[in-house]
Design an enzyme around this catalytic site. Structure first.
Site, short mmCIF file in Angstrom:
data_model
loop_
_atom_site.label_atom_id
_atom_site.label_comp_id
_atom_site.label_asym_id
_atom_site.label_seq_id
_atom_site.Cartn_x
_atom_site.Cartn_y
_atom_site.Cartn_z
N GLY A 186 -4.37 -4.91 -4.52
CA GLY A 186 -5.44 -4.13 -5.12
C GLY A 186 -4.98 -2.73 -5.40
CG HIS A 187 -3.58 -1.33 -8.70
ND1 HIS A 187 -2.72 -2.41 -8.75
CD2 HIS A 187 -4.13 -1.24 -9.92
CE1 HIS A 187 -2.77 -2.93 -9.95
NE2 HIS A 187 -3.61 -2.24 -10.69
CG ASP B 203 -1.77 -1.26 1.28
OD1 ASP B 203 -2.26 -1.71 0.25
OD2 ASP B 203 -1.88 -1.82 2.39
CE LYS C 2 3.11 -2.52 -4.38
NZ LYS C 2 2.70 -2.20 -3.00
CD GLN D 15 0.88 -8.92 -2.09
OE1 GLN D 15 1.66 -9.55 -2.81
NE2 GLN D 15 -0.40 -8.83 -2.39
#
Ligand code: IMP
Length: 425
Positions: free
Chosen positions: A40-41, A13, A16, A223
């Protein structure tokens, strides 16, 4: 370029997606090399917010070939949902390439992730419950099913029957759950397989060939360094290898292709799930970071724990990944703090640790040694050049680079593409 690796330097988080988005503009291939839909993004597609978990954010650029490489664990249903959501917004997904060597996340992996967390009680890891750990465990135990198995229904079924026999015993006898039905699983997965078939290819060979033709490849980590199975805060880690070394095994490329390793670093630290976090601040300062930074997990919706910038962790990430530069994110979140500090070392039983401690007990019990830094009241979201930042904010960035002994090359002051500043020097 030719190969650039982009990794998170904290517990994930770090932002990225923002950095990938910027670099994707100059890349021909954007490659996910590990993890699964635990990541997740959020991307803005056709004016709408969209959450992606498996597909590299490079999909938004027409010139980019997005790749899901060998080291990923893939839930085909989730992938197809993401593809459909993108197509529904007019974004072409036909360029996507998927490695046949990537492992499948199976329904029993999800179930086992849930029941083992429950079984661990207060010792639980706080996983994302997406079946990631159990899928990697089966990969290493050599009983995993891979994407390529979807292309051969009889092999798929044979492998499934062998594995499911054991999984059902485990689920029913140990965890008191209902056994799973092989017919149902096979039908769902093989149907997914038919849809995915045109995208499945030898992604390692594809990337190798592209590099021979002078193309640029971006390897995008999910991650972060401290969640790495080997180098993270074990056992409170994910089950794959997000670090730069993992990028090479995950993508199937050799180290001599790489010329840049970018560490994405948030201007403060967050963590979701359980595990040690020396600079965590559960008071008003940490709460303020969480609120201003909207620190809520993209995958699970859990609030992230927040704390002060930790240069011990950053130096460790520099070492483990061989970072050549830093991409510092979310500096704007820190505007208006009444006081600010950076962790420069840890203290434990009278000893001072400048570097990541060699034993987990020290890390779990370490007290951070802080250096006070000057806060700045000004909002930063409208700043367009590094030189125009308030002096205290510039000093903060310089101090981070100095403590890491690696330059900060980019800095982000807001979620928009335009809110990324190049740092001179
Ligand atoms: P798993 O990856 O679901 O097995 O979860 C293991 C640990 O990694 C938990 O602490 C999760 O919260 C953490 N984790 C997994 N993926 C991410 C991510 O993308 N960002 C932050 N933490 C993550």
């Amino acid at each position: 370029m030719p190969v650039t690796i982009l990794v998170g330097t904290q517990w994930g988080d770090e932002g990225k997606g923002k950095a990938t988005d910027l670099l994707a503009a100059r890349s021909d291939f954007v490659v996910r090399y590990q993890g699964g839909n635990n990541a997740g993004h959020t991307v803005v597609a056709a004016g709408e917010l969209l959450k992606l978990h498996l597909i590299p954010s490079g999909i938004l650029y027409r010139h980019v070939t997005p790749v899901i490489a060998d080291g990923v664990v893939l839930d085909p249903g989730v992938l197809l949902q993401e593809m459909d959501a993108l197509e529904g917004r007019g974004i072409d997904t036909s360029r996507l390439k998927i490695s046949g060597n990537a492992h499948l996340v199976m329904p029993y992996h999800l179930e086992i992730d849930k029941v083992t967390e429950r079984y661990l009680g207060k010792h639980r890891l706080g996983t994302t419950k997406r079946g990631i750990g159990p899928a990697y465990a089966d990969k290493v135990a050599r009983i995993g099913l891979r994407v390529q198995d979807l292309l051969d229904p009889s092999i798929f079924r044979q492998k499934l029957d062998v594995v499911l026999k054991e999984k059902n015993l485990l689920l029913a006898r140990l965890y008191n759950r209902l056994p799973m039905d092989a017919d149902k699983i096979a039908e769902t997965y093989l149907t997914h397989g038919k849809r995915l078939e045109p995208f499945i290819t030898d992604t390692g060979a594809l990337l190798y060939q592209a590099l021979r033709e002078g193309r640029n490849v971006l390897l995008e980590g999910a991650q972060g360094t401290l969640l790495d199975i080997d180098h993270g805060t074990y056992p409170f880690v994910t089950s794959s290898s997000p670090v730069a070394g993992g990028a090479l095994t995950g993508a199937g490329l050799g180290p001599r292709e790489v010329d840049r390793v970018i560490g994405v670093t948030k201007a403060y630290v967050t963590r979701v799930g359980s595990g040690p976090f020396p600079t965590e601040d559960t008071g008003p300062a940490g709460r303020r970071m969480g609120e201003r930074g909207v620190e809520v997990g993209t995958t699970t919706g859990r609030p992230r724990r927040c704390g002060w910038f930790d240069s011990v962790l950053l130096r460790y990430a520099v070492r483990v990944n061989g970072l050549t530069e830093l991409f510092l994110t979310k500096l704007d979140v820190l505007s208006g703090m009444s006081e600010m500090r950076i962790c420069v070392a840890y203290e434990y039983e009278g000893n001072c640790y400048d570097d990541f401690p060699p034993h987990q007990t020290i890390f779990h019990k370490a007290q951070p040694v802080y250096e006070d830094v000057e806060p700045w009241p000004e909002e930063l979201d409208g700043v367009e050049r590094f030189e125009d930042l308030p002096a205290a904010a510039r000093k903060y960035v310089d101090r981070i680079a100095e403590l890491a002994a690696v330059p900060v090359r980019h800095l982000s002051v807001g979620p928009d593409r335009r809110q990324t500043l190049a740092v001179p020097g």
